[in-house]
Design an enzyme around this catalytic site. Structure first.
Site, short mmCIF file in Angstrom:
data_model
loop_
_atom_site.label_atom_id
_atom_site.label_comp_id
_atom_site.label_asym_id
_atom_site.label_seq_id
_atom_site.Cartn_x
_atom_site.Cartn_y
_atom_site.Cartn_z
N CYS A 47 33.86 -19.18 0.23
CA CYS A 47 33.44 -20.27 -0.65
C CYS A 47 33.30 -19.80 -2.10
O CYS A 47 34.27 -19.39 -2.71
CB CYS A 47 32.16 -20.92 -0.13
SG CYS A 47 31.87 -22.57 -0.82
N LYS B 65 31.79 -33.44 -5.74
CA LYS B 65 31.62 -32.41 -4.72
C LYS B 65 32.48 -32.73 -3.50
O LYS B 65 32.56 -33.88 -3.05
CB LYS B 65 30.16 -32.31 -4.31
CG LYS B 65 29.89 -31.22 -3.27
CD LYS B 65 28.42 -31.12 -2.92
CE LYS B 65 28.17 -30.04 -1.88
NZ LYS B 65 26.74 -29.91 -1.53
N SER C 25 32.05 -27.51 1.67
CA SER C 25 30.90 -28.00 0.92
C SER C 25 30.88 -27.25 -0.40
O SER C 25 30.28 -26.18 -0.52
CB SER C 25 29.60 -27.76 1.71
OG SER C 25 28.49 -28.22 0.98
N HIS D 134 33.93 -23.33 5.27
CA HIS D 134 32.80 -22.75 6.00
C HIS D 134 33.01 -22.85 7.50
O HIS D 134 32.33 -23.61 8.20
CB HIS D 134 31.50 -23.45 5.60
CG HIS D 134 31.02 -23.09 4.24
ND1 HIS D 134 30.42 -21.89 3.96
CD2 HIS D 134 31.06 -23.79 3.08
CE1 HIS D 134 30.09 -21.85 2.68
NE2 HIS D 134 30.48 -22.98 2.12
N GLU E 97 32.02 -20.93 9.56
CA GLU E 97 30.82 -20.39 10.22
C GLU E 97 29.71 -21.43 10.35
O GLU E 97 28.68 -21.16 11.00
CB GLU E 97 30.30 -19.18 9.44
CG GLU E 97 29.46 -19.48 8.21
CD GLU E 97 30.26 -19.92 6.99
OE1 GLU E 97 29.64 -20.20 5.93
OE2 GLU E 97 31.52 -20.00 7.08
N ARG F 98 18.91 -32.92 2.66
CA ARG F 98 18.21 -32.18 1.59
C ARG F 98 18.47 -32.83 0.24
O ARG F 98 17.54 -33.09 -0.54
CB ARG F 98 18.70 -30.73 1.57
CG ARG F 98 18.13 -29.87 0.45
CD ARG F 98 19.04 -28.66 0.20
NE ARG F 98 20.36 -29.06 -0.25
CZ ARG F 98 21.45 -28.28 -0.19
NH1 ARG F 98 21.35 -27.06 0.33
NH2 ARG F 98 22.62 -28.71 -0.64
#
Length: 245
Positions: free
Chosen positions: A78, A99, A128, A171, A173, A185
């Site tokens: 990333c 984003k 992300s 990502h 993972e 969040r």
């Protein structure tokens, strides 16, 4: 497997207690003279921050350059992809107007490469980030093999021909609920985030998301460890490849 956790020496973490870092992490100066099989440089929420405004940029830049002669293969994830491309290829930061968040379909371009061994022709992976990685930018400014791309997310997986640099812009993972946790969040912080693409069932954030990328993620990291690290690293780490000197 022996793992050494490395922290940036003079950066104060906002999320991890100092006592924990002191107990389990080391500073760069402690391992500078050592050699390692592999190095993973993780992401950070710094996609919109200039490199020179990152308080630990000089040390990270040094670590990336150091890895060229002390690590068999380095995996950039990333935001770290931006950092690696800037340090090693002088490619400036590219950012998106909005984003990128969600689970995107990717196409394997080089199915017979070692890193993509066993990959399906198409697969899903989460992203992300605010960073932008256009396929054309990678091809025009770096001698890297692009192994997988996404129509929406751009270049996803690319690597140097000697496999000593591996870049993953997404990502793989992530747990099934990681994007959900990020969404809530940001929503709780009043940021009015967009729903992650192709993630919540029925685009309903009250529904529990299910991972569609776990198999790909395991295969990606196992391929890196097997083909880029263990099959290349000399048994005696004090013996480095002369081509690195």
């Amino acid at each position: 497997m022996d793992i050494q956790l490395l922290r940036i020496s003079h950066h104060e973490s906002k999320n991890t207690p100092k006592a924990h870092l002191d107990a389990f992490y080391c500073d760069f100066e402690e391992i500078r003279e050592q050699n390692f099989d592999g190095l993973v440089i993780t992401g950070a929420p710094l996609g919109l921050v200039d490199f020179n405004d990152v308080n630990y940029w000089p040390e990270l830049d040094e670590i990336i350059r150091w890895s060229q002669t002390h690590v068999t293969s380095t995996l950039f994830v990333c935001w770290a992809v931006q950092a690696g491309l800037n340090t090693l290829y002088n490619i400036p930061k590219q950012t998106l107007s909005e984003k990128l968040s969600g689970v995107y379909r990717h196409t394997t371009l080089m199915p017979h490469a070692l890193l993509t061994r066993g990959f399906d022709g198409q697969f899903f992976a989460p992203h992300s980030r605010n960073a932008d990685f256009p396929e054309s930018m990678i091809r025009d400014h770096a001698d890297l093999d692009i192994l997988a791309v996404s129509e929406e997310a751009g270049a996803y997986l690319f690597a140097s021909k000697d496999k000593r640099q591996v870049y993953v812009t997404g990502h793989a993972e992530y747990d099934a609920d990681t994007l959900a946790n990020e969404y809530w969040r940001d929503a709780d912080a009043g940021l009015a985030p967009e729903l992650p693409v192709n993630y919540f069932p029925g685009d309903d954030p009250q529904q529990t998301p299910v991972s569609s990328w776990r198999g790909h993620g395991h295969l990606l990291y196992s391929n890196w460890l097997n083909y880029c690290v263990y099959q290349i690293t000399p048994f005696d780490l004090s013996i480095m490849n002369p081509s690195r000197d």
